[in-house]
Design a protein around this motif. Structure first.
Motif, PDB file in Angstrom:
ATOM      1  N   GLN A 181       0.888  -1.123   0.096  1.00  0.00           N
ATOM      2  CA  GLN A 181       0.076  -0.053   0.084  1.00  0.00           C
ATOM      3  C   GLN A 181       0.890   1.070   0.009  1.00  0.00           C
ATOM      4  O   GLN A 181       0.747   2.270  -0.701  1.00  0.00           O
ATOM      5  N   LYS A 182       1.948   1.163   0.598  1.00  0.00           N
ATOM      6  CA  LYS A 182       2.749   2.315   0.889  1.00  0.00           C
ATOM      7  C   LYS A 182       3.555   2.833  -0.437  1.00  0.00           C
ATOM      8  O   LYS A 182       3.459   3.887  -0.920  1.00  0.00           O
ATOM      9  N   TYR A 183       3.913   1.671  -1.159  1.00  0.00           N
ATOM     10  CA  TYR A 183       4.514   1.923  -2.538  1.00  0.00           C
ATOM     11  C   TYR A 183       3.387   2.214  -3.649  1.00  0.00           C
ATOM     12  O   TYR A 183       3.747   3.079  -4.391  1.00  0.00           O
ATOM     13  N   ARG A 184       2.307   1.547  -3.397  1.00  0.00           N
ATOM     14  CA  ARG A 184       1.088   1.798  -4.536  1.00  0.00           C
ATOM     15  C   ARG A 184       0.788   3.370  -4.294  1.00  0.00           C
ATOM     16  O   ARG A 184       0.596   4.109  -5.424  1.00  0.00           O
ATOM     17  N   GLU A 185       0.507   3.596  -3.103  1.00  0.00           N
ATOM     18  CA  GLU A 185      -0.008   5.227  -3.026  1.00  0.00           C
ATOM     19  C   GLU A 185       1.296   6.304  -3.405  1.00  0.00           C
ATOM     20  O   GLU A 185       0.784   7.265  -3.841  1.00  0.00           O
ATOM     21  N   ALA A 186       2.613   5.844  -3.217  1.00  0.00           N
ATOM     22  CA  ALA A 186       3.775   6.671  -3.470  1.00  0.00           C
ATOM     23  C   ALA A 186       3.696   6.930  -4.990  1.00  0.00           C
ATOM     24  O   ALA A 186       4.199   7.895  -5.550  1.00  0.00           O
ATOM     25  N   THR A 187       3.153   5.719  -5.796  1.00  0.00           N
ATOM     26  CA  THR A 187       3.294   6.041  -7.197  1.00  0.00           C
ATOM     27  C   THR A 187       1.893   6.659  -7.820  1.00  0.00           C
ATOM     28  O   THR A 187       1.903   6.737  -8.859  1.00  0.00           O
ATOM     29  N   GLY A 188       1.019   6.941  -6.944  1.00  0.00           N
ATOM     30  CA  GLY A 188      -0.401   7.415  -7.010  1.00  0.00           C
ATOM     31  C   GLY A 188      -1.163   6.388  -7.728  1.00  0.00           C
ATOM     32  O   GLY A 188      -2.061   6.952  -8.582  1.00  0.00           O
ATOM     33  N   MET A 189      -1.028   5.357  -7.842  1.00  0.00           N
ATOM     34  CA  MET A 189      -1.827   4.181  -8.245  1.00  0.00           C
ATOM     35  C   MET A 189      -2.846   3.733  -7.414  1.00  0.00           C
ATOM     36  O   MET A 189      -2.560   3.809  -6.152  1.00  0.00           O
ATOM     37  N   ASN A 190      -4.122   3.598  -8.238  1.00  0.00           N
ATOM     38  CA  ASN A 190      -5.179   2.899  -7.182  1.00  0.00           C
ATOM     39  C   ASN A 190      -5.067   1.385  -7.273  1.00  0.00           C
ATOM     40  O   ASN A 190      -4.225   0.621  -7.986  1.00  0.00           O
ATOM     41  N   LYS A 191      -5.950   0.626  -6.421  1.00  0.00           N
ATOM     42  CA  LYS A 191      -5.933  -0.747  -6.130  1.00  0.00           C
ATOM     43  C   LYS A 191      -6.260  -1.183  -7.569  1.00  0.00           C
ATOM     44  O   LYS A 191      -6.187  -2.396  -8.126  1.00  0.00           O
ATOM     45  N   THR A 192      -7.230  -0.721  -8.358  1.00  0.00           N
ATOM     46  CA  THR A 192      -7.603  -1.206  -9.616  1.00  0.00           C
ATOM     47  C   THR A 192      -6.380  -1.200 -10.583  1.00  0.00           C
ATOM     48  O   THR A 192      -6.512  -2.429 -11.261  1.00  0.00           O
ATOM     49  N   GLU A 193      -5.973  -0.154 -10.609  1.00  0.00           N
ATOM     50  CA  GLU A 193      -4.563   0.125 -11.518  1.00  0.00           C
ATOM     51  C   GLU A 193      -3.774  -0.957 -11.245  1.00  0.00           C
ATOM     52  O   GLU A 193      -3.233  -1.665 -12.164  1.00  0.00           O
ATOM     53  N   LEU A 194      -3.292  -1.279  -9.956  1.00  0.00           N
ATOM     54  CA  LEU A 194      -2.424  -2.289  -9.635  1.00  0.00           C
ATOM     55  C   LEU A 194      -2.996  -3.618  -9.977  1.00  0.00           C
ATOM     56  O   LEU A 194      -2.030  -4.586 -10.425  1.00  0.00           O
TER      57      LEU A 194
END
Length: 68
Positions: A9-22
């Motif tokens: 979650q930390k790195y997903r949010e840092a990239t500006g990505m949401n759960k759907t995109e990941l």
């Protein structure tokens, strides 16, 4: 049983990505990403390199270890 929580979650949010995109990048469902982030499940070891690339970090960083 709660497993070791990776820093997804930390790195997903840092990239500006949401759960759907990941989820789309990793070829998994949104609930799967949620389970990974909540420590209810872990990604398969074979997925870790692609996950690290998608999140612009190292596998060590996902596990909370310094890459240095």
């Amino acid at each position: 049983m709660k497993l070791h929580v990776l820093k997804i979650q930390k790195y997903r949010e840092a990239t500006g990505m949401n759960k759907t995109e990941l989820a789309k990048k990793m070829g998994v469902s949104i609930p799967t990403v949620s389970r990974w982030e909540n420590g209810e499940d872990l990604p398969a070891a074979a997925r870790l390199p692609a996950l690290a690339v998608a999140l612009d970090c190292t596998i060590d960083e996902l596990f909370g270890r310094d890459s240095a």
